[in-house]
Design an enzyme around this catalytic site. Structure first.
Site, PDB file in Angstrom:
ATOM      1  N   PHE A 198     -14.890  25.179  34.846  1.00  0.00           N
ATOM      2  CA  PHE A 198     -15.612  26.160  34.038  1.00  0.00           C
ATOM      3  C   PHE A 198     -17.068  25.741  33.957  1.00  0.00           C
ATOM      4  O   PHE A 198     -17.366  24.599  33.593  1.00  0.00           O
ATOM      5  CB  PHE A 198     -15.029  26.270  32.624  1.00  0.00           C
ATOM      6  N   LYS A 253     -24.644  22.076  24.867  1.00  0.00           N
ATOM      7  CA  LYS A 253     -23.782  21.930  23.683  1.00  0.00           C
ATOM      8  C   LYS A 253     -24.330  20.986  22.608  1.00  0.00           C
ATOM      9  O   LYS A 253     -25.145  21.393  21.806  1.00  0.00           O
ATOM     10  CB  LYS A 253     -22.390  21.505  24.134  1.00  0.00           C
ATOM     11  N   ASP A 313     -21.392  18.455  35.881  1.00  0.00           N
ATOM     12  CA  ASP A 313     -21.579  19.287  34.698  1.00  0.00           C
ATOM     13  C   ASP A 313     -21.000  18.548  33.487  1.00  0.00           C
ATOM     14  O   ASP A 313     -19.793  18.449  33.330  1.00  0.00           O
ATOM     15  CB  ASP A 313     -20.874  20.635  34.928  1.00  0.00           C
TER      16      ASP A 313
END
Ligand code: PLP
Length: 385
Positions: free
Chosen positions: A130, A244, A215
């Site tokens: 993702f 985040k 990532d």
């Protein structure tokens, strides 16, 4: 009470949870009726430092009185301080930083930097991976339900099974700009990369002059027991994506690269709010707090204890417990939704990862008592499950 019409007016493009929060402090959230929740989801890994961490709140307040925003082409003291702080803790081969506002944006930049520094089109990503919902990041994302309604996506993306070295070796060729991987697949259900896989990915990229993009949008800033998950394996990426929790809850994205990637880059890219002074001030405070309070070590200890407890549950509902630090996946034999709802009713918030995984991503500052209270409640819910 907050008007339900206002919630209904939010464009319904992803599932809404039936809760409205008015206040937060570290791992505790309060809804509009005053009910207290233990937050074991931390906005899917944003809240490593907890809600309203005082160090972050003070940094934002002070910065707000000095300078809030100038365009990304200008320098600011807040941006210089943040970039310097970030590079001082990042893998030492990474020397350049591009700032943006979200995980998807940090991945978009990584894809563009890889293509425009190699002159090649192909990106090899992993099944169950993702990387976000914007068109480039979505093209690297695996799940069919997320992709199909928006096709055609960006061409040039292929997906290979995660942790399968042979498949990666076959997929990467001299048209490949980059291999794009998570160190721990979060949304895909908490699957941890093996050391051999990441080392092989590095070697394959070196052999074919492709960039290795890792990532760490979800794994970054201490969550997995290291500041960056890849530190555990000692594999140096050419490009690293962060977002985040990087600024303690304020929107931010960062794409770190080597000098070589920047030197070879032929193109232009920017983002109006990239390097925003509030985000940078919050980010500097967040990194300082994370390092000072040794949050990665805390995540490792609390995570290991919880994983051991959960593995010892002996519940027929549980297929497997996986994780690193405070990034834990409990794979169930059935659907995760009803268990997540039962936990919410008991005042424990967790998130899903795929349809059958309960994902725990609590703030790294969660008081031990609350954390083990949550683990006990999860144990009880799974015994009844
Ligand atoms: C590994 C990873 N990359 C990228 C993203 C996208 O981040 P954002 O939602 O901030 O765009 C996410 C979000 O969950 C993620 O987990």
């Amino acid at each position: 009470m907050i008007a339900s019409e206002a919630r209904a007016a939010e464009f319904a493009c992803s599932p809404k949870r039936d809760l409205t929060f008015v206040r937060g402090s570290l791992a505790t959230l309060w809804d509009e009726a005053g009910k207290e929740y233990i937050d074991c989801g931390a906005s899917v890994g944003v809240g490593n430092l907890g809600h309203c961490n005082p160090a972050v709140a003070e940094a934002i307040a002070a910065q707000a009185h000095q300078l809030i925003h100038v365009g990304p082409s200008f320098g600011t003291a807040a941006k210089a301080g943040f970039v310097e702080k970030l590079l001082s803790v990042a893998p030492p081969n990474l020397k350049r930083v591009f700032l943006s506002n979200s995980g998807s944006e940090s991945v978009e930049a990584a894809i563009k930097f890889a293509r425009a520094s190699t002159g090649r089109p192909k990106i090899v990503a992993a099944m169950r991976g993702f990387h976000g919902r914007t068109m480039g990041a979505l093209s690297a994302t695996w799940r069919r339900e997320f992709r199909e309604p928006f096709e055609p996506l960006v061409p040039g993306f292929v997906h290979v099974p995660f942790n399968d070295i042979d498949a990666l070796d076959k997929a990467v060729d001299f048209d490949t700009a980059a291999v794009l991987l998570e160190a721990v697949q979060g949304e895909g259900g908490v699957h941890v990369a093996t050391r051999e896989y990441l080392e092989a990915a590095r070697a394959i990229c070196d052999q074919r002059d492709a960039a290795l993009i890792i990532d760490e949008v979800q794994t970054g800033m201490g969550r997995t027991g290291r500041l960056f998950a890849i530190e555990r394996w000692g594999v140096d990426p050419d490009i690293l994506t962060l977002a985040k929790s990087l600024a303690g809850g304020v929107p931010i994205g960062a794409t770190l690269t080597t000098e070589a990637v920047e030197k070879a880059f032929q193109g232009s890219h920017t983002s109006t709010f990239g390097g925003n002074s509030l985000a940078c001030a919050a980010g500097t405070a967040a990194i300082e707090y994370t390092v000072r309070e040794k949050l990665p070590e805390r995540a490792e200890r609390l995570g290991n204890e919880a994983i051991e407890t959960l593995r010892g549950l002996d519940s027929r509902a549980v297929r497997e417990v996986r994780g690193l630090g405070l990034m834990i996946g409990i794979e169930l034999r059935g659907k995760a939704g009803p268990v997540l709802q039962a936990l919410q009713d008991e005042g424990i918030l967790a998130v899903g990862g795929g349809s059958s995984v309960i994902r725990l991503l609590p703030p790294l500052v969660i008081p031990e008592e609350q954390w083990f209270q949550a683990i006990d409640a999860i144990g009880r819910a799974l015994h009844h499950g």
